[in-house]
Design an enzyme around this catalytic site. Sequence first.
Site, PDB file in Angstrom:
ATOM      1  N   ASP A  67       0.903  -1.155   0.000  1.00 29.88           N
ATOM      2  CA  ASP A  67       0.000   0.000   0.000  1.00 29.88           C
ATOM      3  C   ASP A  67       0.940   1.203   0.000  1.00 29.88           C
ATOM      4  O   ASP A  67       1.738   1.369   0.935  1.00 29.88           O
ATOM      5  CB  ASP A  67      -0.883  -0.029   1.251  1.00 29.88           C
ATOM      6  CG  ASP A  67      -1.878   1.122   1.245  1.00 29.88           C
ATOM      7  OD1 ASP A  67      -1.510   2.245   0.819  1.00 29.88           O
ATOM      8  OD2 ASP A  67      -3.019   0.907   1.676  1.00 29.88           O
ATOM      9  N   ASN A  94       2.789   5.789 -10.203  1.00 29.43           N
ATOM     10  CA  ASN A  94       1.515   5.784 -10.928  1.00 29.43           C
ATOM     11  C   ASN A  94       0.319   5.553 -10.008  1.00 29.43           C
ATOM     12  O   ASN A  94      -0.777   6.040 -10.297  1.00 29.43           O
ATOM     13  CB  ASN A  94       1.570   4.689 -12.010  1.00 29.43           C
ATOM     14  CG  ASN A  94       0.193   4.340 -12.536  1.00 29.43           C
ATOM     15  OD1 ASN A  94      -0.375   5.080 -13.333  1.00 29.43           O
ATOM     16  ND2 ASN A  94      -0.373   3.223 -12.071  1.00 29.43           N
ATOM     17  N   TYR A 159      -8.169  16.055  -4.694  1.00 30.12           N
ATOM     18  CA  TYR A 159      -7.418  15.395  -5.776  1.00 30.12           C
ATOM     19  C   TYR A 159      -6.577  16.431  -6.533  1.00 30.12           C
ATOM     20  O   TYR A 159      -5.387  16.228  -6.779  1.00 30.12           O
ATOM     21  CB  TYR A 159      -8.407  14.692  -6.711  1.00 30.12           C
ATOM     22  CG  TYR A 159      -7.771  13.940  -7.862  1.00 30.12           C
ATOM     23  CD1 TYR A 159      -7.051  12.767  -7.645  1.00 30.12           C
ATOM     24  CD2 TYR A 159      -7.921  14.388  -9.178  1.00 30.12           C
ATOM     25  CE1 TYR A 159      -6.479  12.071  -8.705  1.00 30.12           C
ATOM     26  CE2 TYR A 159      -7.350  13.695 -10.249  1.00 30.12           C
ATOM     27  CZ  TYR A 159      -6.632  12.534 -10.012  1.00 30.12           C
ATOM     28  OH  TYR A 159      -6.075  11.844 -11.068  1.00 30.12           O
TER      29      TYR A 159
HETATM   30  P1  NAP Z   1      -7.053   2.778 -11.915  1.00 33.08           P
HETATM   31  O1  NAP Z   1      -7.399   1.851 -13.009  1.00 33.08           O
HETATM   32  O2  NAP Z   1      -8.035   3.038 -10.836  1.00 33.08           O
HETATM   33  O3  NAP Z   1      -5.669   2.307 -11.289  1.00 33.08           O
HETATM   34  C1  NAP Z   1      -5.156   2.854 -10.115  1.00 33.08           C
HETATM   35  C2  NAP Z   1      -3.933   2.066  -9.713  1.00 33.08           C
HETATM   36  O4  NAP Z   1      -3.429   2.600  -8.497  1.00 33.08           O
HETATM   37  C3  NAP Z   1      -4.255   0.607  -9.494  1.00 33.08           C
HETATM   38  O5  NAP Z   1      -3.271  -0.188 -10.111  1.00 33.08           O
HETATM   39  C4  NAP Z   1      -4.203   0.457  -7.987  1.00 33.08           C
HETATM   40  O6  NAP Z   1      -3.700  -0.808  -7.662  1.00 33.08           O
HETATM   41  C5  NAP Z   1      -3.211   1.528  -7.581  1.00 33.08           C
HETATM   42  N1  NAP Z   1      -3.438   2.020  -6.217  1.00 33.08           N
HETATM   43  C6  NAP Z   1      -4.453   2.793  -5.777  1.00 33.08           C
HETATM   44  N2  NAP Z   1      -4.336   2.993  -4.458  1.00 33.08           N
HETATM   45  C7  NAP Z   1      -3.210   2.345  -4.070  1.00 33.08           C
HETATM   46  C8  NAP Z   1      -2.544   2.173  -2.828  1.00 33.08           C
HETATM   47  N3  NAP Z   1      -3.000   2.740  -1.697  1.00 33.08           N
HETATM   48  N4  NAP Z   1      -1.413   1.436  -2.786  1.00 33.08           N
HETATM   49  C9  NAP Z   1      -0.944   0.860  -3.914  1.00 33.08           C
HETATM   50  N5  NAP Z   1      -1.521   0.983  -5.120  1.00 33.08           N
HETATM   51  C10 NAP Z   1      -2.641   1.712  -5.185  1.00 33.08           C
HETATM   52  O7  NAP Z   1      -6.708   4.216 -12.486  1.00 33.08           O
HETATM   53  P2  NAP Z   1      -5.737   4.746 -13.648  1.00 33.08           P
HETATM   54  O8  NAP Z   1      -6.565   5.619 -14.479  1.00 33.08           O
HETATM   55  O9  NAP Z   1      -4.940   3.667 -14.254  1.00 33.08           O
HETATM   56  O10 NAP Z   1      -4.813   5.704 -12.743  1.00 33.08           O
HETATM   57  C11 NAP Z   1      -3.404   5.645 -12.732  1.00 33.08           C
HETATM   58  C12 NAP Z   1      -2.859   7.023 -12.393  1.00 33.08           C
HETATM   59  O11 NAP Z   1      -3.248   7.932 -13.432  1.00 33.08           O
HETATM   60  C13 NAP Z   1      -3.401   7.622 -11.092  1.00 33.08           C
HETATM   61  O12 NAP Z   1      -2.356   8.276 -10.402  1.00 33.08           O
HETATM   62  C14 NAP Z   1      -4.438   8.637 -11.579  1.00 33.08           C
HETATM   63  O13 NAP Z   1      -4.616   9.682 -10.651  1.00 33.08           O
HETATM   64  C15 NAP Z   1      -3.808   9.098 -12.867  1.00 33.08           C
HETATM   65  N6  NAP Z   1      -4.765   9.695 -13.803  1.00 33.08           N
HETATM   66  C16 NAP Z   1      -5.803   8.964 -14.317  1.00 33.08           C
HETATM   67  C17 NAP Z   1      -6.706   9.598 -15.180  1.00 33.08           C
HETATM   68  C18 NAP Z   1      -7.904   8.877 -15.781  1.00 33.08           C
HETATM   69  O14 NAP Z   1      -8.782   9.549 -16.347  1.00 33.08           O
HETATM   70  N7  NAP Z   1      -7.961   7.551 -15.745  1.00 33.08           N
HETATM   71  C19 NAP Z   1      -6.526  10.938 -15.522  1.00 33.08           C
HETATM   72  C20 NAP Z   1      -5.456  11.640 -14.967  1.00 33.08           C
HETATM   73  C21 NAP Z   1      -4.582  11.006 -14.116  1.00 33.08           C
HETATM   74  P3  NAP Z   1      -4.311  -1.802  -6.550  1.00 33.08           P
HETATM   75  O15 NAP Z   1      -5.777  -1.706  -6.606  1.00 33.08           O
HETATM   76  O16 NAP Z   1      -3.685  -3.108  -6.890  1.00 33.08           O
HETATM   77  O17 NAP Z   1      -3.749  -1.312  -5.271  1.00 33.08           O
END
Ligand code: NAP
Length: 262
Positions: A67, A94, A159
């Site tokens: 985590d 990430n 956020y």
């Molecule tokens: P996602 O599918 O929800 O993936 C989030 C990832 O973060 C998962 O692999 C999750 O893994 C991990 N995570 C969350 N909380 C955690 C914790 N406490 N400890 C360890 N791992 C944790 O979302 P995504 O879109 O791929 O997001 C990836 C990054 O891109 C994030 O930083 C997000 O803010 C950024 N982002 C996303 C978007 C969008 O529209 N999708 C836009 C801008 C920025 P586990 O569940 O295995 O822990």
Amino acid sequence: MRSNNELHGRHAIITGGGRGIGAAVAAELAQRGADLSLMGRNMDRLHRTAESIRDRCGSKVETHRLDVTELAAVAQAFAFAQKSLGPAYILVNNAGQAQAMPFPKMQPDFWERMMAVNLTSAFYCAQQVLPAMVEHGRGRVVNIASTAGLKGYPKISAYCASKHGLVGLTRALAVEYAKSGVTVNAVCPGYTETEMLDRAVSEVVDSMGKSPEEARALLTRKNPQGRLVKPEEVADAVAWLCSPEASAITGQAIAVAGGEVQ
Ligand code: NAP
């Protein structure tokens, strides 16, 4: 996806590497020859992603439960990973979470949770890799921030603040480490097709009484290209920042958002 071997044998650590943007980054870096440590909470997802990358690329891919908000767990996972695959050449911070909350209703624990997972985690993880990067005179830290790190959006103030903080951390570390051979950059995606976007759609449905199709269209319209970003497009930007060609690029916050921020 580019297939050259420019990262052959280089160790890349990716937090949240089991799905979404993290899994796309992992696949792209492996395609370029990197060996991977994928870290997150959900071991099933990590194992599945690791297996599919091993099948396609033949890279070494290891998985570690952590985590990112818990310093002791971060220190332990990074120590195991670097003992096994060697000092990290690449760290991709990430892992992150986005949750909406109207500002008047926000409680301190919610605020602190957003800061812990999106900002403090990057501080914890970067400290685990930077000493060895400096010692070897090379390294790449890429922080996955967001367009929410460059502009404001309503109802996601915590956020936005955490991602602005992550961009600030990126810029400060870039100059602090500028002479060391280590670059530190941020990639700032706009709305990207992952499970995080599905949750944003549900929040719009619940809070504004829209249908899922209307909610998705509302988020899509924020992008001047009139579409959602693909995780692979974010991964390409990350991989470029990790390439030898990008060694003069540091302290940048690069939007991958179809022109939403300029
Ligand atoms: P996602 O599918 O929800 O993936 C989030 C990832 O973060 C998962 O692999 C999750 O893994 C991990 N995570 C969350 N909380 C955690 C914790 N406490 N400890 C360890 N791992 C944790 O979302 P995504 O879109 O791929 O997001 C990836 C990054 O891109 C994030 O930083 C997000 O803010 C950024 N982002 C996303 C978007 C969008 O529209 N999708 C836009 C801008 C920025 P586990 O569940 O295995 O822990």
